[in-house]
Every structure is written in C-alpha cells, then in structure tokens.
Design an enzyme around this catalytic site. Structure first.
Site, PDB file in Angstrom:
ATOM      1  N   GLU A 152       5.732  -3.397   0.669  1.00  0.00           N
ATOM      2  CA  GLU A 152       5.729  -3.001  -0.755  1.00  0.00           C
ATOM      3  C   GLU A 152       4.949  -1.700  -0.831  1.00  0.00           C
ATOM      4  O   GLU A 152       3.720  -1.711  -0.751  1.00  0.00           O
ATOM      5  CB  GLU A 152       5.044  -4.077  -1.606  1.00  0.00           C
ATOM      6  CG  GLU A 152       5.758  -5.411  -1.642  1.00  0.00           C
ATOM      7  CD  GLU A 152       6.979  -5.406  -2.548  1.00  0.00           C
ATOM      8  OE1 GLU A 152       7.325  -4.346  -3.102  1.00  0.00           O
ATOM      9  OE2 GLU A 152       7.595  -6.472  -2.678  1.00  0.00           O
TER      10      GLU A 152
ATOM     11  N   GLY B 242       0.838  -1.195   0.000  1.00  0.00           N
ATOM     12  CA  GLY B 242       0.000   0.000   0.000  1.00  0.00           C
ATOM     13  C   GLY B 242       0.869   1.240   0.000  1.00  0.00           C
ATOM     14  O   GLY B 242       1.993   1.217  -0.510  1.00  0.00           O
ATOM     15  N   SER B 243       0.360   2.289   0.583  1.00  0.00           N
ATOM     16  CA  SER B 243       1.054   3.568   0.512  1.00  0.00           C
ATOM     17  C   SER B 243       2.227   3.637   1.498  1.00  0.00           C
ATOM     18  O   SER B 243       2.251   2.935   2.515  1.00  0.00           O
ATOM     19  CB  SER B 243       0.064   4.686   0.834  1.00  0.00           C
ATOM     20  OG  SER B 243      -0.436   4.504   2.147  1.00  0.00           O
ATOM     21  N   THR B 244       3.155   4.511   1.207  1.00  0.00           N
ATOM     22  CA  THR B 244       4.304   4.721   2.092  1.00  0.00           C
ATOM     23  C   THR B 244       3.833   5.236   3.454  1.00  0.00           C
ATOM     24  O   THR B 244       4.347   4.834   4.502  1.00  0.00           O
ATOM     25  CB  THR B 244       5.285   5.720   1.442  1.00  0.00           C
ATOM     26  OG1 THR B 244       5.720   5.154   0.197  1.00  0.00           O
ATOM     27  CG2 THR B 244       6.484   5.992   2.326  1.00  0.00           C
TER      28      THR B 244
ATOM     29  N   GLY C 231       2.573   2.407   5.372  1.00  0.00           N
ATOM     30  CA  GLY C 231       3.737   1.552   5.643  1.00  0.00           C
ATOM     31  C   GLY C 231       4.495   2.022   6.880  1.00  0.00           C
ATOM     32  O   GLY C 231       4.941   1.211   7.701  1.00  0.00           O
TER      33      GLY C 231
ATOM     34  N   CYS D 208       1.431  -0.014  -8.956  1.00  0.00           N
ATOM     35  CA  CYS D 208       2.557   0.471  -8.135  1.00  0.00           C
ATOM     36  C   CYS D 208       3.791   0.691  -9.000  1.00  0.00           C
ATOM     37  O   CYS D 208       4.398   1.749  -8.964  1.00  0.00           O
ATOM     38  CB  CYS D 208       2.843  -0.518  -7.027  1.00  0.00           C
ATOM     39  SG  CYS D 208       3.013  -2.206  -7.610  1.00  0.00           S
TER      40      CYS D 208
HETATM   41  P1  NAD Z   1      -3.297   2.386   1.404  1.00  0.00           P
HETATM   42  O1  NAD Z   1      -1.976   2.456   2.104  1.00  0.00           O
HETATM   43  O2  NAD Z   1      -4.246   3.494   1.585  1.00  0.00           O
HETATM   44  O3  NAD Z   1      -4.079   1.077   1.847  1.00  0.00           O
HETATM   45  C1  NAD Z   1      -3.478  -0.203   1.780  1.00  0.00           C
HETATM   46  C2  NAD Z   1      -4.139  -1.110   2.805  1.00  0.00           C
HETATM   47  O4  NAD Z   1      -3.818  -0.650   4.116  1.00  0.00           O
HETATM   48  C3  NAD Z   1      -5.666  -1.147   2.738  1.00  0.00           C
HETATM   49  O5  NAD Z   1      -6.102  -2.462   2.974  1.00  0.00           O
HETATM   50  C4  NAD Z   1      -6.067  -0.215   3.864  1.00  0.00           C
HETATM   51  O6  NAD Z   1      -7.353  -0.497   4.368  1.00  0.00           O
HETATM   52  C5  NAD Z   1      -5.002  -0.550   4.897  1.00  0.00           C
HETATM   53  N1  NAD Z   1      -4.790   0.463   5.919  1.00  0.00           N
HETATM   54  C6  NAD Z   1      -5.153   1.771   5.916  1.00  0.00           C
HETATM   55  N2  NAD Z   1      -4.754   2.364   7.061  1.00  0.00           N
HETATM   56  C7  NAD Z   1      -4.108   1.416   7.787  1.00  0.00           C
HETATM   57  C8  NAD Z   1      -3.444   1.412   9.037  1.00  0.00           C
HETATM   58  N3  NAD Z   1      -3.360   2.507   9.788  1.00  0.00           N
HETATM   59  N4  NAD Z   1      -2.864   0.265   9.443  1.00  0.00           N
HETATM   60  C9  NAD Z   1      -2.916  -0.850   8.693  1.00  0.00           C
HETATM   61  N5  NAD Z   1      -3.536  -0.919   7.514  1.00  0.00           N
HETATM   62  C10 NAD Z   1      -4.127   0.200   7.051  1.00  0.00           C
HETATM   63  O7  NAD Z   1      -2.929   2.116  -0.124  1.00  0.00           O
HETATM   64  P2  NAD Z   1      -3.941   1.984  -1.349  1.00  0.00           P
HETATM   65  O8  NAD Z   1      -4.497   3.364  -1.593  1.00  0.00           O
HETATM   66  O9  NAD Z   1      -4.866   0.846  -1.161  1.00  0.00           O
HETATM   67  O10 NAD Z   1      -2.953   1.577  -2.532  1.00  0.00           O
HETATM   68  C11 NAD Z   1      -2.289   2.506  -3.320  1.00  0.00           C
HETATM   69  C12 NAD Z   1      -0.845   2.640  -2.893  1.00  0.00           C
HETATM   70  O11 NAD Z   1      -0.260   1.348  -2.782  1.00  0.00           O
HETATM   71  C13 NAD Z   1      -0.012   3.383  -3.903  1.00  0.00           C
HETATM   72  O12 NAD Z   1       0.906   4.221  -3.241  1.00  0.00           O
HETATM   73  C14 NAD Z   1       0.750   2.270  -4.618  1.00  0.00           C
HETATM   74  O13 NAD Z   1       1.946   2.684  -5.223  1.00  0.00           O
HETATM   75  C15 NAD Z   1       0.968   1.303  -3.514  1.00  0.00           C
HETATM   76  N6  NAD Z   1       1.181  -0.026  -4.042  1.00  0.00           N
HETATM   77  C16 NAD Z   1       2.418  -0.595  -3.940  1.00  0.00           C
HETATM   78  C17 NAD Z   1       2.664  -1.859  -4.483  1.00  0.00           C
HETATM   79  C18 NAD Z   1       4.005  -2.511  -4.402  1.00  0.00           C
HETATM   80  O14 NAD Z   1       4.118  -3.694  -4.722  1.00  0.00           O
HETATM   81  N7  NAD Z   1       5.043  -1.820  -3.975  1.00  0.00           N
HETATM   82  C19 NAD Z   1       1.612  -2.533  -5.115  1.00  0.00           C
HETATM   83  C20 NAD Z   1       0.360  -1.933  -5.191  1.00  0.00           C
HETATM   84  C21 NAD Z   1       0.155  -0.674  -4.649  1.00  0.00           C
END
Ligand code: NAD
Length: 480
Positions: free
Chosen positions: A249, A227-229, A232, A283
């Site tokens: 990731e 997900g997002s940095t 992360g 991503c």
């Molecule tokens: P996001 O970080 O908003 O959400 C990812 C997941 O985390 C979701 O399931 C969300 O519900 C959960 N989440 C939200 N807040 C949380 C918390 N406080 N603790 C734990 N989990 C929590 O990301 P997104 O908007 O779903 O995805 C888009 C981002 O992901 C983009 O930045 C993209 O580049 C990145 N991404 C990276 C990869 C990779 O392999 N590096 C792959 C796909 C997407």
C-alpha cells in the site's frame, strides 16, 4: 472470559513500552516538541530472535482453529476499547493528531472495529469444479510468519489492518512500526497482547534498516507494507531473496474532479475533510482538485472559508480538529511545495505559511488556487494541510490530467447529480473512486492501489485471501 483490564492511564501504559532511562531514542510530542519518552531501538539480532519466536509460535496459533482465534480477536478488540482513552492520548501526543474530529479517538475506535470485522469475516473454501469426474476445491491456509511494516500517519489503524487479518488466518506477526511513531504501535500491541498467547504478535522498533531486514528475512513468508513508493520498491527487491508474498500500500496523489454545475456549498464540507483529514497526512486523501470553470470560484471560496474556521492546535486541547505536521522532514516538504507554487502562479487563498505561534511543526490549512499540472504541488504528494485547486473547462481534459499521475490510490468525482458522477467514475485510474466523498473506508470493502500506489488488496474477504496460502484439493468427481 474475564473482563479486559483497563490499564490505569496514559502514563501507566506508556511505562510498559518505553526503553529504560539512558537507553533507546527520545520521542517528541509532535505539537509541543517535549520529550514523551524513550523508545527501544532494537538490533538485527533482536529482530532475528523475534522472527524465530514468531515462527515457533505459528503452528500452535494455526492449530487453535478459526473459532478460538475469533474469540481471541474479539477479546483483543475489547481490550482496545477498555484502554481507548490512554491509547488515544499516546497517539495524539506522538503523531500530533487531535483527540477529537476524525483523529486520535476515531483511530483507536477504528482499530477495535476492524478487529471485530476481521473476526466476523469468513473465507470459505471455493468449489471450482464439481462434476462426474472431478471435485476441485480451493482452500485457504496460513502463510506462516507475516512481516508487517507500517507508516507514521495512521500508525495504530494501519498496523491493525496488517495484524488483524494475518492473525485471523493463523499467521503470526512481527511488526515494525515507523520510527516516527513507534510508541503508539508498541502501546497498542501491549494492550492486544494482554489477551493473545505469547509470541503470536511481536513488535520490533528500530530504523528503516530493521524493516529491510524483516522484509528480507528467510523465515518471513508474507510482507504487508504500507508506506512510500520508494521504500515499496526496496521491499520488492528484497522479496527476490525470500520470495515473500507482498501487499504494498504505497503513496498516492489522489485527484478529485468536480463536474460542471455542481453546487459548491453542498459539497464543500466533504471536499474539505476529504483533503484535510489527519491534517492532510493520509494516503488516500484528496491531494489535487480539478474544478470546472462554471463553479471554480464558488468551490475555492467555500473551501477557503472552512479552512479559515477549522481549529488547529495541540492535540490534547479538546477544541482542535487539525494538528501539526508530524515531523520536520514532512513539514519542510509541505512548506517547500507551497513556496514553489507561489513562484509558479499559485494564488494562496488562505494559509500559505507556517503557524509558529502554535508550535514548530504547525502549518496553516492552505488552499492554493490557479495552479496547474506541471507545478510540483500538483504533481507530487504533499502529505500535509494544503490543497491545490486546478481550473478546467473540458471534462475529458480534466480526467486525462487526473490520470496522468504515475500513482493511483483513491480518486473522486463530484456532482449535484450522483448518477452523472457515477457515469464518469470508472474513467479514473485508481484503486477506489468515491462519488461525492473522498477517503471513506469500510472494513468489508476492499482497498488497494494501482500503478505506483502498489498492489494487493486489504479488508474484507479479499484482505483475508491476501494473508492466506491458497491450496487446491483435487479428487474424484461424483461418479468416483
Ligand atoms: P516510509 O516509506 O518512509 O516508511 C514506511 C515504513 O517503512 C516505516 O516503518 C519505515 O521505518 C520503514 N522503512 C524505511 N526504509 C525501509 C527499508 N529500506 N526497508 C523496509 N522498511 C523500511 O513511509 P512514511 O513516510 O512512514 O509514510 C508516508 C507514505 O506512506 C506516504 O507516501 C503515504 O502516501 C504512504 N501511505 C500509504 C498508505 C496506503 O494505504 N496506500 C497508507 C498510509 C501511508
């Protein structure tokens, strides 16, 4: 083993995972904005119960041994294939990606392909020292319960990247899908669970806070997060409590550099799909393209021509290969970045505006020329159907600008002379550098980020190691 069941159709599969009428939360079709169904919103207590069940199931799953787990993973892959069309339709409606092109059917196909590869990959013990005095081996065991948290862009495939290797190594998995795309993942889990023993794989749907609880849970030994940095970083903080091992990731802002003299027409299709795969919501998609002055106009024109001709529309329409932006928040980010670029010298060559005639969340495939570093569209991850193309005249300067970002997931170098591209490739600060392509993944080739794109590797043998507990077995050597 019996043939995997083909669940009747889209509706039958959906019915298995939606919340009862009046409960849960509505999920909309990303293209038409019609309600698809209601998804369960689970509580902290339900999450705790899920982790407890996964913890109780783990020793038995590990004790089955590799051979039996391989058999079950292959059966799970067969079950996905048998239900591929229903899964692809749910995915297409919820995520927005069209059935065709490198989209929904492709994603479901990748899920079974990855599971088959996970089943076939072997992580051998490593003999570290074997001499007269010492025989020391590194062996790999299960970690325990893996907490998986996945994003909305490739919801099924990325969930499988987390689930497959974890199960293969004898871990059980509790997975929380993105609250934007939970039905897709719950449907996939439902199909896989047709063949797995109970509680080995459990889906818990809920908001980000449920993900936070999962990551911090004392009985979770490993967190696979994509997900997002920003989120992360929160996962890293939560791991201070349970010392969970992490694979992160995270976001990217992948740069591509087109070297001087490159034949624009020869690379245009691959450049386009490197950037616009999944309508740019990928991503490791190409997110900023540095093109040498000598071929700049040709590359911009070739990309614009493809962008103008590539069909966009609702995913269930077989003709389309580009879809909507998945959610309103992301749509607003994309729109805002293009508007900002226009006021900072950006020249919209094609697109540059929403396409409301297609639906609320559609944004035209857009090429923005004459922007440069310092403009938000270049410096930030757009995660949508827009590519900024930046002109450069000095190759060293182009790589310096490509590397100036604080993220480093993928990258690419393009040239009519692949050897010339290869000579420059390792200058890129990124987990992967592709030559004359961008974003292609293979289940045996490790994938992961650098800098703020995260750490840890997925896929292949490295991927199995990342969901395993290394243990040293040290004993007497040959003379003992
Ligand atoms: P996001 O970080 O908003 O959400 C990812 C997941 O985390 C979701 O399931 C969300 O519900 C959960 N989440 C939200 N807040 C949380 C918390 N406080 N603790 C734990 N989990 C929590 O990301 P997104 O908007 O779903 O995805 C888009 C981002 O992901 C983009 O930045 C993209 O580049 C990145 N991404 C990276 C990869 C990779 O392999 N590096 C792959 C796909 C997407």
């Amino acid at each position: 083993m019996s043939e995997p069941a083909t669940l009747a159709d889209y509706s039958t599969l959906l019915d298995r995972v939606v919340a009862p009428e009046g409960e849960g939360r509505e999920i909309l079709d990303a293209a038409t904005r019609q309600v698809i169904g209601r998804v369960p919103v689970q509580t902290a207590e339900e999450l705790n119960a899920a982790v407890a069940r996964a913890k109780a199931a783990q020793p038995g799953w590990e004790a089955l041994g590799h051979e039996k787990r391989i058999e079950l993973l292959l059966a799970a892959a067969d079950a996905i294939d048998a239900n591929a069309e229903a899964l692809a339709r749910i995915l297409s409606r919820e995520q927005g990606k069209p059935l065709n092109g490198p989209n929904a059917r492709f994603e479901v196909g990748a899920c079974s392909a990855w599971l088959r590869s996970n089943a076939a990959t072997v992580l051998e013990p490593e003999v570290i020292v074997d001499d007269e005095n010492l025989h020391a081996e590194l062996i790999y065991k299960a970690v325990g319960v893996v907490g998986a948290i996945s994003p909305w862009n490739w919801p099924m495939m990325i969930s499988i990247w987390q689930i497959g290797p974890s199960l293969r190594m004898g871990n059980t998995v509790v997975i929380k899908p993105s609250s934007n795309t939970p039905l897709s993942v719950l449907a996939l889990i439902s199909v896989i669970n047709e063949v797995l023993p109970p509680d080995v794989l459990i889906g818990v749907s809920g908001p980000g806070s449920i993900g936070g609880r999962l990551a911090a849970h004392p009985d979770v030994a490993k967190v696979m997060f994509t997900g997002s940095t920003e989120v992360g970083r929160k996962i890293i903080e939560s791991s201070a409590g349970n010392l969970a091992r992490l694979t992160l990731e995270l976001g990217g802002n992948d740069a591509g550099v087109v070297l001087p003299g490159t034949d624009a027409k020869a690379i245009a299709q691959d450049l386009f799909w490197g950037a616009f795969i999944n309508t740019g919501q990928t991503c490791a998609a190409l997110k900023r393209l540095y093109v040498h002055d000598s071929v700049y106009d040709e590359v911009v024109d070739a990309l614009a021509e493809i962008a103008a001709q590539t069909p966009m529309g609702p995913g269930l329409d077989e003709d389309n290969v580009l879809g909507p932006v998945q959610n309103k928040e992301q749509f607003d980010i994309v729109k805002g970045l293009v508007e900002d670029a226009k006021t900072h010298g950006g020249r919209v060559v094609v697109g540059g505006e929403p396409a409301p005639e297609l639906g609320e969340l559609f944004y035209k495939a857009t090429i923005v020329a004459d922007v440069t570093d310092g403009v938000a569209l270049v410096d930030e991850e757009q995660f949508g159907p827009v590519l900024p193309v930046i002109r450069y005249s000095d190759v060293d300067d182009a790589f310096a600008r490509a590397n100036a970002a604080d993220v480093g997931l993928g990258s690419s170098v393009w040239s009519s002379d692949p050897e010339e591209a290869r000579r420059h490739a390792t200058r890129m600060q990124a987990g992967t550098v592709w030559i004359n392509s961008h974003g292609g993944l293979h289940p045996m080739v490790p994938f992961g980020g650098t800098k703020s794109s995260g750490y840890g590797m997925e896929f292949g043998v490295e991927g199995l190691k990342s969901v395993a507990l290394p243990q040293v077995v040290s004993g007497p050597g040959r003379k003992g």
